[in-house]
Design a protein around this motif. Structure first.
Motif, PDB file in Angstrom:
ATOM      1  N   GLN A   7      -8.469 -42.149 -79.069  1.00 34.82           N
ATOM      2  CA  GLN A   7      -7.016 -42.236 -79.192  1.00 34.82           C
ATOM      3  C   GLN A   7      -6.417 -43.210 -78.175  1.00 34.82           C
ATOM      4  O   GLN A   7      -5.351 -43.769 -78.397  1.00 34.82           O
ATOM      5  CB  GLN A   7      -6.379 -40.864 -78.981  1.00 34.82           C
ATOM      6  N   LEU A   8      -7.093 -43.403 -77.041  1.00 32.17           N
ATOM      7  CA  LEU A   8      -6.580 -44.273 -75.974  1.00 32.17           C
ATOM      8  C   LEU A   8      -6.966 -45.739 -76.143  1.00 32.17           C
ATOM      9  O   LEU A   8      -6.249 -46.623 -75.697  1.00 32.17           O
ATOM     10  CB  LEU A   8      -7.122 -43.808 -74.620  1.00 32.17           C
ATOM     11  N   ASP A   9      -8.111 -45.989 -76.742  1.00 33.57           N
ATOM     12  CA  ASP A   9      -8.650 -47.344 -76.863  1.00 33.57           C
ATOM     13  C   ASP A   9      -7.651 -48.268 -77.556  1.00 33.57           C
ATOM     14  O   ASP A   9      -7.246 -48.036 -78.687  1.00 33.57           O
ATOM     15  CB  ASP A   9      -9.964 -47.307 -77.640  1.00 33.57           C
ATOM     16  N   GLY A  10      -7.220 -49.308 -76.856  1.00 34.50           N
ATOM     17  CA  GLY A  10      -6.284 -50.278 -77.414  1.00 34.50           C
ATOM     18  C   GLY A  10      -4.827 -49.871 -77.349  1.00 34.50           C
ATOM     19  O   GLY A  10      -3.955 -50.590 -77.847  1.00 34.50           O
ATOM     20  N   LEU A  11      -4.519 -48.740 -76.728  1.00 33.04           N
ATOM     21  CA  LEU A  11      -3.147 -48.260 -76.625  1.00 33.04           C
ATOM     22  C   LEU A  11      -2.324 -49.186 -75.717  1.00 33.04           C
ATOM     23  O   LEU A  11      -2.797 -49.614 -74.664  1.00 33.04           O
ATOM     24  CB  LEU A  11      -3.156 -46.844 -76.062  1.00 33.04           C
ATOM     25  N   GLY A  23      -0.068 -54.680 -71.232  1.00 32.27           N
ATOM     26  CA  GLY A  23      -1.500 -54.748 -71.501  1.00 32.27           C
ATOM     27  C   GLY A  23      -1.907 -53.627 -72.433  1.00 32.27           C
ATOM     28  O   GLY A  23      -1.091 -52.784 -72.820  1.00 32.27           O
ATOM     29  N   PHE A  24      -3.182 -53.637 -72.783  1.00 29.23           N
ATOM     30  CA  PHE A  24      -3.731 -52.633 -73.677  1.00 29.23           C
ATOM     31  C   PHE A  24      -4.943 -51.997 -73.020  1.00 29.23           C
ATOM     32  O   PHE A  24      -5.746 -52.684 -72.375  1.00 29.23           O
ATOM     33  CB  PHE A  24      -4.105 -53.274 -75.016  1.00 29.23           C
ATOM     34  N   LEU A  41      -8.196 -49.256 -67.277  1.00 23.21           N
ATOM     35  CA  LEU A  41      -8.344 -50.707 -67.266  1.00 23.21           C
ATOM     36  C   LEU A  41      -7.526 -51.292 -68.401  1.00 23.21           C
ATOM     37  O   LEU A  41      -7.576 -50.814 -69.532  1.00 23.21           O
ATOM     38  CB  LEU A  41      -9.822 -51.080 -67.424  1.00 23.21           C
ATOM     39  N   LEU A  42      -6.759 -52.341 -68.098  1.00 21.40           N
ATOM     40  CA  LEU A  42      -5.958 -53.049 -69.091  1.00 21.40           C
ATOM     41  C   LEU A  42      -6.508 -54.456 -69.203  1.00 21.40           C
ATOM     42  O   LEU A  42      -6.453 -55.218 -68.238  1.00 21.40           O
ATOM     43  CB  LEU A  42      -4.490 -53.103 -68.679  1.00 21.40           C
ATOM     44  N   GLY A  43      -7.056 -54.807 -70.340  1.00 16.21           N
ATOM     45  CA  GLY A  43      -7.680 -56.111 -70.491  1.00 16.21           C
ATOM     46  C   GLY A  43      -8.914 -56.187 -69.623  1.00 16.21           C
ATOM     47  O   GLY A  43      -9.748 -55.285 -69.633  1.00 16.21           O
ATOM     48  N   ARG A 105     -19.855 -42.488 -76.140  1.00 13.82           N
ATOM     49  CA  ARG A 105     -19.095 -43.116 -77.227  1.00 13.82           C
ATOM     50  C   ARG A 105     -17.641 -42.657 -77.226  1.00 13.82           C
ATOM     51  O   ARG A 105     -16.757 -43.394 -77.642  1.00 13.82           O
ATOM     52  CB  ARG A 105     -19.722 -42.783 -78.582  1.00 13.82           C
ATOM     53  N   ASP A 106     -17.418 -41.433 -76.783  1.00 16.68           N
ATOM     54  CA  ASP A 106     -16.068 -40.883 -76.726  1.00 16.68           C
ATOM     55  C   ASP A 106     -16.042 -39.865 -75.594  1.00 16.68           C
ATOM     56  O   ASP A 106     -17.091 -39.386 -75.166  1.00 16.68           O
ATOM     57  CB  ASP A 106     -15.706 -40.210 -78.054  1.00 16.68           C
ATOM     58  N   PHE A 107     -14.877 -39.554 -75.097  1.00 18.87           N
ATOM     59  CA  PHE A 107     -14.740 -38.523 -74.064  1.00 18.87           C
ATOM     60  C   PHE A 107     -13.340 -37.959 -74.145  1.00 18.87           C
ATOM     61  O   PHE A 107     -12.442 -38.548 -74.734  1.00 18.87           O
ATOM     62  CB  PHE A 107     -15.047 -39.057 -72.660  1.00 18.87           C
TER      63      PHE A 107
END
Length: 169
Positions: A7-11, A23-24, A41-43, A105-107
């Motif tokens: 859900q957070l990836d690329g937010l 940033g994402f 981390l953003l970018g 892969r996910d957490f």
């Protein structure tokens, strides 16, 4: 609130002063001894720490202002443990006996306390994923630069989604 990495990836991360994204989210840094989230981390070069996050939303993360952004190397805990040891995404996971169980892969993390709750581990080749398992944070015994070492053997933890059939007597 519990959030998964998927859900957070690329937010998008936005400031309360401006509505444009700064940033994402591309990764997460974790304290290797306590499981506390050190930062997002953003970018490739910017980072925001959980203390500066005002609001978690499914569409964006709102921070106090542009001063909330820093570089990973400016955070003392990341300097102390190193970038590779604290970075959680795609880290190898080993059983107690040293057997590779796959990669993270996910957490799941708790946004109220900023602590890691569980990790989802699987093996992957190209686009095919198999042998998916979920481990609680309490199953982690050590975090090194190269891997997360668990306190359990592979046979002790059931695979995620596997139906257990009772033995016939």
């Amino acid at each position: 609130m519990k959030l998964h990495w998927s859900q957070l990836d690329g937010l998008a991360v936005i400031s309360s002063e401006e509505d444009r994204p700064f940033g994402f989210v591309t990764g997460v840094f974790m304290h290797p001894e306590t499981g506390q989230i050190i930062g997002l981390l953003l970018g490739y070069s910017k980072m925001v720490v959980p203390v500066d996050i005002e609001q978690w939303n499914k569409d964006y993360i709102r921070v106090s202002g542009p001063e909330a952004f820093t570089t990973p190397l400016e955070i003392l805990r990341i300097q102390e443990f190193g970038l590779r040891r604290t970075f959680l995404n795609n880290k190898r996971v080993l059983a107690k006996n040293g057997q590779s169980l796959g990669r993270v892969r996910d957490f799941c993390l708790d946004t109220n306390t900023s602590f890691l709750l569980s990790i989802e581990v699987s093996k992957k080749f190209l686009w095919m994923e198999w042998d998916k398992r979920t481990f609680d944070y309490s199953d982690i015994s050590a975090v090194t630069e190269k891997a997360i070492v668990l306190t359990v053997e592979p046979e002790e933890k059931e695979k995620a989604g596997k139906i257990q059939v009772p033995a016939l007597t």
